[in-house]
Design a protein around this motif. Structure first.
Motif, PDB file in Angstrom:
ATOM      1  N   PRO A  25       0.993  -0.974  -0.076  1.00 40.45           N
ATOM      2  CA  PRO A  25       0.048  -0.177  -0.093  1.00 40.45           C
ATOM      3  C   PRO A  25       0.852   1.213   0.009  1.00 40.45           C
ATOM      4  CG  PRO A  25       0.240  -0.951   2.295  1.00 40.45           C
ATOM      5  CD  PRO A  25       0.819  -1.868   1.362  1.00 40.45           C
ATOM      6  N   GLU A  29      -3.175   4.700   1.384  1.00 40.87           N
ATOM      7  CA  GLU A  29      -3.766   3.389   0.635  1.00 40.87           C
ATOM      8  C   GLU A  29      -3.810   2.489   1.967  1.00 40.87           C
ATOM      9  OE1 GLU A  29      -2.920   3.312  -3.955  1.00 40.87           O
ATOM     10  OE2 GLU A  29      -1.577   2.053  -2.661  1.00 40.87           O
ATOM     11  N   ALA A 106      -4.423  -3.065  -3.152  1.00 38.63           N
ATOM     12  CA  ALA A 106      -4.118  -1.828  -2.496  1.00 38.63           C
ATOM     13  C   ALA A 106      -4.875  -0.778  -3.290  1.00 38.63           C
ATOM     14  CB  ALA A 106      -2.569  -1.717  -2.756  1.00 38.63           C
TER      15      ALA A 106
END
Length: 347
Positions: A25, A29, A106
């Motif tokens: 990520p 995120e 992600a």
């Protein structure tokens, strides 16, 4: 991890299951371990003809906007407490190469919304595009509300065209929760039973009844809000049952892409015709839709399964092509892909 990928447009045969690295990520995120991926008509259309752009030829496109799962990692700027949170995901593949048809995705943290403990992953994966579309359709009228809440539509009437469809089902459930009187049209007894299970107050079988007369009998003053799947085919009916100052929100072109509007009738009744493509609605409206759907979910007002008017059809990851074909063939109910346990190779 395993991911469904396509690198060119065409039939379901362009899909394959591949091994990929688990993504990390980025800032802002979350990384979601996907349990269930939801399939919508826009997913097969994007695959078939590139409705929303072309896949990256080299890396390929992972399909599906909607899904559900658990946050397993977060990027910079996202609270660590979100790790372990059950979530529903929306618009994962919009202008991105990574949809939910993979074991991990992600995506921006705001596109992973908390899923209450009492809500199943199947329910979570059935929200997204259908529920957000329904919310927008129910909130375009002058005077609001901008965001649905319990009894926010009290005293108003709603007509849902195609109450056995996925968006129709969401519209019925959201409108009932918001306190509206809900009328829906269907094409047969099986669909009538599903619309009744979803919570519609009045069900009109347009193949067996004079639909305009039946709707007017149910709502003598005319309908305030219309959620329409086939505007060209139903335009005459709409103008026969719409109340003054009604809004007609249409989200699909079933039955044809062109229609004629009676200018004087529309003008003298101050009718609003509003197109709805959830990807491109104003950001404020999208935020209201996400919050409204989340509130309905927390209030246990949204359900799935035949007992809720939305039969579920679940496919394993390696059968994603069959899932796409089912949606393309207009199967009645919601099509889901169980992501856990997929196998690499041909779909």
């Amino acid at each position: 991890m395993k991911a469904v990928v396509y690198r060119g447009h065409g039939g379901p045969g362009v899909l394959s299951v591949e091994e990929r690295e688990v993504p990390r990520p980025g800032a802002g995120e979350v990384l979601v371990k996907v349990e269930v991926s939801g399939v919508n008509p826009t997913d097969w259309k994007a695959r078939a003809v590139g409705t929303f752009g072309s896949p990256e030829a080299e890396r390929g496109q992972v399909p599906h906007q909607d899904g559900s799962g658990t946050v397993v990692a977060v990027g910079d700027g996202v609270p660590g407490e979100r790790v372990g949170e059950r979530v529903w995901v929306w618009e994962a593949a919009w202008q991105r190469a990574d949809g939910t048809a993979q074991e991990y995705v992600a995506l921006p943290a705001r596109q992973a919304v908390a899923l209450p403990d009492g809500a199943s992953f199947e329910l979570g994966a059935s929200l997204g595009i259908p529920a957000l579309t329904a919310h927008r359709c129910l909130t375009v009228a002058d005077g609001g509300p901008e965001q649905l809440a319990r009894d926010a539509l009290a005293g108003r009437s709603v007509l849902v065209a195609g109450g056995a469809g996925v968006v129709g089902n969401a519209a019925i459930q959201l409108a009932r929760w918001a306190g509206a009187t809900v009328v829906t049209t269907v094409s047969g007894p099986e669909k009538a039973a599903l619309a009744r299970a979803a919570g519609a107050h009045h069900i009109v079988n347009y193949r067996e009844q004079d639909a305009a007369s039946a709707i007017r009998e149910a709502v003598p003053g005319g309908v305030d809000l219309i959620v329409e799947v086939a505007p060209a085919a139903n335009a005459e009916l709409i103008h026969a049952v719409a109340a003054p100052n009604a809004s007609i929100a249409y989200y699909a072109d079933a039955g044809g892409d062109a229609m004629e509007l009676p200018v004087h009738k529309v003008m003298f009744n101050n009718l609003r015709w509003q197109g709805v493509l959830v990807y491109l609605i104003p950001e404020a409206a999208k935020a209201h839709a996400v919050a409204g759907v989340a509130a309905a979910l927390a209030d246990r007002a949204l359900r799935v399964g035949e007992e809720a008017g939305l039969p579920l059809h679940r496919f394993p990851l390696e059968k994603t092509a069959d899932a796409h074909a089912a949606v393309q063939d207009n199967v009645i109910g919601k099509v889901l892909v169980g992501v856990v346990g997929g196998e690499a190779g041909s779909v």
